[in-house]
Design an enzyme around this catalytic site. Structure first.
Site, PDB file in Angstrom:
ATOM      1  N   LYS A 175      65.693 -19.320  63.636  1.00 35.87           N
ATOM      2  CA  LYS A 175      65.727 -18.053  64.368  1.00 35.87           C
ATOM      3  C   LYS A 175      64.389 -17.762  65.039  1.00 35.87           C
ATOM      4  O   LYS A 175      64.334 -17.334  66.205  1.00 35.87           O
ATOM      5  CB  LYS A 175      66.107 -16.922  63.418  1.00 35.87           C
ATOM      6  CG  LYS A 175      67.537 -17.022  62.885  1.00 35.87           C
ATOM      7  CD  LYS A 175      67.848 -15.926  61.881  1.00 35.87           C
ATOM      8  CE  LYS A 175      69.269 -16.026  61.366  1.00 35.87           C
ATOM      9  NZ  LYS A 175      69.604 -14.992  60.371  1.00 35.87           N
ATOM     10  N   PRO A 182      72.639 -30.565  59.279  1.00 36.47           N
ATOM     11  CA  PRO A 182      73.597 -30.782  60.372  1.00 36.47           C
ATOM     12  C   PRO A 182      73.624 -32.246  60.811  1.00 36.47           C
ATOM     13  O   PRO A 182      72.721 -33.024  60.480  1.00 36.47           O
ATOM     14  CB  PRO A 182      73.071 -29.862  61.485  1.00 36.47           C
ATOM     15  CG  PRO A 182      71.634 -29.646  61.165  1.00 36.47           C
ATOM     16  CD  PRO A 182      71.523 -29.690  59.678  1.00 36.47           C
ATOM     17  N   PRO A 183      74.637 -32.631  61.577  1.00 32.77           N
ATOM     18  CA  PRO A 183      74.728 -34.031  62.031  1.00 32.77           C
ATOM     19  C   PRO A 183      73.576 -34.403  62.952  1.00 32.77           C
ATOM     20  O   PRO A 183      73.079 -33.580  63.728  1.00 32.77           O
ATOM     21  CB  PRO A 183      76.067 -34.063  62.787  1.00 32.77           C
ATOM     22  CG  PRO A 183      76.835 -32.875  62.312  1.00 32.77           C
ATOM     23  CD  PRO A 183      75.821 -31.830  61.982  1.00 32.77           C
ATOM     24  N   GLY A 184      73.148 -35.652  62.850  1.00 38.40           N
ATOM     25  CA  GLY A 184      72.170 -36.189  63.784  1.00 38.40           C
ATOM     26  C   GLY A 184      70.723 -35.947  63.454  1.00 38.40           C
ATOM     27  O   GLY A 184      69.855 -36.250  64.276  1.00 38.40           O
ATOM     28  N   VAL A 185      70.411 -35.408  62.247  1.00 38.51           N
ATOM     29  CA  VAL A 185      69.009 -35.126  61.924  1.00 38.51           C
ATOM     30  C   VAL A 185      68.351 -36.290  61.186  1.00 38.51           C
ATOM     31  O   VAL A 185      67.192 -36.184  60.793  1.00 38.51           O
ATOM     32  CB  VAL A 185      68.883 -33.833  61.097  1.00 38.51           C
ATOM     33  CG1 VAL A 185      69.325 -32.636  61.902  1.00 38.51           C
ATOM     34  CG2 VAL A 185      69.698 -33.929  59.806  1.00 38.51           C
ATOM     35  N   GLY A 186      69.093 -37.396  60.975  1.00 40.88           N
ATOM     36  CA  GLY A 186      68.470 -38.589  60.402  1.00 40.88           C
ATOM     37  C   GLY A 186      68.646 -38.747  58.910  1.00 40.88           C
ATOM     38  O   GLY A 186      67.825 -39.410  58.275  1.00 40.88           O
ATOM     39  N   LYS A 187      69.719 -38.189  58.340  1.00 40.05           N
ATOM     40  CA  LYS A 187      69.892 -38.279  56.879  1.00 40.05           C
ATOM     41  C   LYS A 187      70.164 -39.725  56.453  1.00 40.05           C
ATOM     42  O   LYS A 187      69.569 -40.223  55.499  1.00 40.05           O
ATOM     43  CB  LYS A 187      71.056 -37.380  56.441  1.00 40.05           C
ATOM     44  CG  LYS A 187      70.860 -35.911  56.744  1.00 40.05           C
ATOM     45  CD  LYS A 187      71.982 -35.066  56.203  1.00 40.05           C
ATOM     46  CE  LYS A 187      73.294 -35.359  56.871  1.00 40.05           C
ATOM     47  NZ  LYS A 187      73.300 -35.004  58.308  1.00 40.05           N
ATOM     48  N   THR A 188      71.067 -40.403  57.155  1.00 43.49           N
ATOM     49  CA  THR A 188      71.428 -41.773  56.766  1.00 43.49           C
ATOM     50  C   THR A 188      70.276 -42.734  57.008  1.00 43.49           C
ATOM     51  O   THR A 188      69.951 -43.567  56.147  1.00 43.49           O
ATOM     52  CB  THR A 188      72.675 -42.221  57.546  1.00 43.49           C
ATOM     53  OG1 THR A 188      73.740 -41.298  57.304  1.00 43.49           O
ATOM     54  CG2 THR A 188      73.107 -43.607  57.093  1.00 43.49           C
ATOM     55  N   SER A 193      73.499 -11.070  58.939  1.00 44.98           N
ATOM     56  CA  SER A 193      72.124 -10.997  59.450  1.00 44.98           C
ATOM     57  C   SER A 193      71.996 -10.117  60.692  1.00 44.98           C
ATOM     58  O   SER A 193      70.878  -9.829  61.125  1.00 44.98           O
ATOM     59  CB  SER A 193      71.596 -12.401  59.761  1.00 44.98           C
ATOM     60  OG  SER A 193      72.371 -13.002  60.784  1.00 44.98           O
TER      61      SER A 193
END
Length: 774
Positions: A714, A348-354, A671
């Protein structure tokens, strides 16, 4: 009035686009038969002929023509050619007859009496003045014409002579020929001369300006050539751009096939003239070749311990990615040579991939370059344009290599899942060669048309979802899932990275500022709801700006401690309400676990029955898959009613309504199958579900519990809400090590394979007084 003589028949020379005026001596071009006929006229003594302008009329020629006298016939190469005639007067054409070798016309001569007077003298004077101005603008006119002007006293003859020599179209000259009155004819000529003078003057001014520029350019070019010749003689000649390019290219470590093509292009460049448009195209191509890092490699830092320290210092968690990078460095250290891996960080966005790509480059001692692919729809953005196009450029991969200056950088292909396809092609298809280790060692950009080795590059792609990435492209990458951060991880990242960064950005790097745990937890829980930490960083920036105001006003007292009570005055009311735990044990209510892009959540499934016709009502913006799960759960309950301890026909005379709050939020996925099943059994049996238990898993019609995704998120959601037990499919046990150890220690995790086991773990003991209605 004009005087007329008796008509007579004469041969006619017909002109297509010229008019002969009295007093002029000209050569008429004609065929040999016409020239022979003219020679016969000379010998017979009848030298008169008619020269007329052709016309698209019934007569065939203009009504007024010129009477001329044949002076002789010129010879070209021993053959009769042009006929020399002198125009001697005007005639009116009465009839015209085609014939061979020359047509004939019946004409009558028009005799014009002489004119005199003050007006005539004034017009003649003005005509001579205009004529001299025109002669000054027309250097090609013989000098005798100017000298003859003063000797002509007859106004009609003066008008005819000027009209003959002044540049004008045949229609204007024919109008002068048809004007019999000398005074009117002179007025017409004066007007014609005035108009022609202005046109010629304007043309002369334009030509003068152009000639001045051309003369200056020629002069500069000549002086430059002389200067080059002198410098060459002295051995001081300047280097040309081709010489400079040649030196740069000769110093490069080019492959043999590339060297051959470069030498050919360089030799072609030296032969092309400076003004040739091909020269700029050729030079641009050679410039790109010279700017690329052919064989330029940075030395890898293969110290695994150092790389681990760098990665841990820059990012909290993300153990999968760090482990893969350390494995690459270890193998590279042992083997000595290894093709760069192609990783895809999905999360997801904002997890530090870049930012993780930059840390990997720093840990390996390589340079880093980012290529943004979001919104790219043109295949040429990857492979480049052909050189035949105006403004052609190489693709983004080659441009990135030029910017970074090495052939083995870390290349971040950012937002690879947002590539588009248009009429220009599919850029994701062009990436297949770039990201294939067996092919990218000879990558050929359309602009360069030579091979470049990309196998030394460490490619790291980022994506928020893999669903939009083509299967062939996914197959070429090593996908590493980056999950959302837990609240504990967010708190650690905020203290270690985000808060110091924001303090420095707001001029508070030296200030003693402390943010209490309670205050930070409140910011995370009530002011952000995301998988990453971007919104958290913005909220911390709000806190730092508040402190900056205090420091600027001189009211900041250090050490500054920010408690829970100060969060609301700084950030305002809570942006998000915390999840509420259902503590009252009511039959038909069960807690399910759901995955969202911003982490896990606990969703309560509510089931209610009412008198009716046995219908199942579903609400809460449920997707198709979730609706099917509800129908499958109800079918299983009906088929196994007796064994499950419910009425044999639980729906007879009843309608069942299943609702999943919040109603405005779309929900889907398999689920929730076991949660729906448990809620229905609880409703029909009257036995409530344990309030400290949540569950997840896909239910089948045979009572099996199938695995689902997002187990870490979860389980963390259940722990965050204060639940004590979690029921998950046994097939998901392999994902439990990703859950932090302290969370696993606080929770009782029940692994199940069948829905009977779910009921044993989730249902509370039956309470007295609760009976199932018949």
């Amino acid at each position: 009035m004009e005087e007329k003589r008796l008509p007579f028949d004469l041969p006619v020379f017909v002109l297509e686009d010229a008019v002969l005026l009295p007093g002029a001596v000209v050569r008429l071009d004609t065929d040999p038969d016409g020239a022979s006929e003219a020679r016969k006229l000379v010998r017979s003594g009848e030298k008169r002929v008619v020269v007329a302008l052709s016309a698209e009329s019934e007569l065939g020629v203009q009504p007024v023509a010129t009477l001329a006298r044949v002076e002789g016939v010129s010879r070209d190469g021993g053959v009769d050619g042009g006929v020399i005639v002198t125009a001697i007067g005007r005639v009116r054409v009465l009839g015209f007859k085609e014939g061979q070798p020359l047509p004939s016309a019946r004409v009558e001569e028009v005799v014009v009496p002489a004119a005199s007077g003050t007006e005539v003298e004034a017009l003649a004077l003005e005509a001579r003045r205009l004529a001299r101005d025109i002669l000054a603008l027309l250097p090609g006119i013989p000098a005798q014409v100017g000298q003859a002007l003063d000797g002509i006293t007859d106004p009609g003859a003066l008008a005819d002579l000027l009209t003959h020599h002044v540049p004008a179209d045949s229609a204007e000259k024919q109008k002068v020929l048809e004007t019999i009155d000398p005074v009117e004819r002179l007025k017409l000529v004066v007007d014609l001369l005035a108009r022609r003078r202005e046109v010629l003057k304007t043309a002369h001014d334009i030509e003068g300006a152009v000639q001045a520029k051309v003369s200056k350019a020629e002069r500069d070019h000549l002086l430059r050539k002389k200067l080059e010749a002198i410098q060459t003689e002295l051995g001081e000649g300047p280097e040309t751009d081709s010489d400079e390019l040649g030196k740069r290219l000769s110093a490069l470590r080019l492959p043999e096939d590339v060297r051959s093509q470069v030498d050919k292009e360089l030799a072609r460049l030296k032969k092309l003239p400076e003004q040739s448009p091909e020269r700029s195209v050729s030079r641009s191509w050679l410039q790109w070749i010279a700017d690329l890092p052919w064989g330029v490699l940075t030395e890898d830092n293969l110290d695994v311990d150092n790389a681990r320290q760098v990665l841990d210092a820059d990012h909290h968690g993300l153990q999968k990615v760090k482990k893969r990078v350390l494995q690459f460095l270890a193998v590279r250290k042992l083997r000595g040579d290894l093709k760069g891996p192609i990783l895809c960080l999905s999360g997801p966005p904002g997890v530090g991939k870049t930012s993780l790509g930059q840390s990997i480059a720093r840990a390996m001692g390589r340079k880093f370059v980012r290529v943004s692919l979001g919104g790219v729809r043109d295949e040429a953005e990857i492979r480049g344009h052909r050189r035949t196009y105006v403004g052609a450029l190489p693709g983004r991969i080659v441009q990135a290599l030029k910017r970074v200056g090495t052939a083995n950088p870390v290349v971040m292909l950012d937002e690879i899942d947002k590539l588009g396809a248009g009429y220009q092609g599919d850029p994701s298809a062009a990436l297949l060669e770039v990201l294939d280790p067996e092919q990218n060692k000879a990558f050929a950009d359309h602009y360069l048309e030579v091979s470049f080795d990309l196998s030394k590059i460490l490619f790291i792609a980022t994506a928020n979802t893999l669903e939009t990435v083509p299967a062939a492209l996914r197959d070429r990458m090593e996908v590493i899932e980056i999950p959302s951060y837990t609240s504990e991880e967010k708190a650690a990242i905020a203290r270690k990275h985000l808060l110091p960064k924001q303090l420095e950005a707001h001029g508070l790097s030296g200030a003693a500022v402390e943010l209490t745990d309670a205050a930070l937890d409140r910011i995370i829980a009530a002011h952000t709801r995301e998988a990453g930490v971007r919104a958290l960083e913005k909220r911390l920036a709000d806190v730092c700006r508040s402190l900056a105001v205090e420091k600027a006003a001189g009211t900041l007292v250090e050490p500054r401690r920010i408690d829970l009570e100060e969060i609301e005055p700084i950030l305002g009311p809570d942006r998000f309400q915390p999840e509420l735990r259902e503590d009252a044990g009511v039959p038909g209510v069960a807690a399910g676990l759901a995955w969202t892009p911003v982490g896990g959540e606990v969703l309560y499934v509510e089931a209610l029955r009412m008198p009716g016709k046995g219908q199942l009502i579903l609400s809460g913006q449920l997707g198709d898959v979730m609706k099917e799960s509800a129908r499958a759960a109800l079918s299983y309950v009906q088929a196994n009613a007796v064994r499950l301890g419910v009425a044999e026909k639980p729906l007879e005379g009843w309608d069942v309504h299943v609702h999943v709050p919040a109603g405005a939020t779309p929900k889907d996925g398999p689920s929730a199958g076991v949660t729906l099943f448990t809620a229905l059994v609880s409703l029909f049996s009257g036995v409530p579900v344990r309030t400290d238990t949540a569950m997840t898993g896909e239910a089948t019609l045979r009572g099996r519990v199938l695995p689902v995704g997002g187990i870490k998120e979860k389980v963390l959601a259940a722990h965050r809400l204060g639940l004590k037990r979690v029921v998950i499919p046994e097939a998901c046990a392999a994902e439990l090590p990703e859950v932090p150890q302290h969370v696993r220690d606080d929770l009782e995790i029940v692994l199940v394979k069948r829905m009977d086991e779910v009921l044993q773990a989730a249902l509370d003991q039956p309470q007295p007084g609760l009976r199932v209605a018949a």
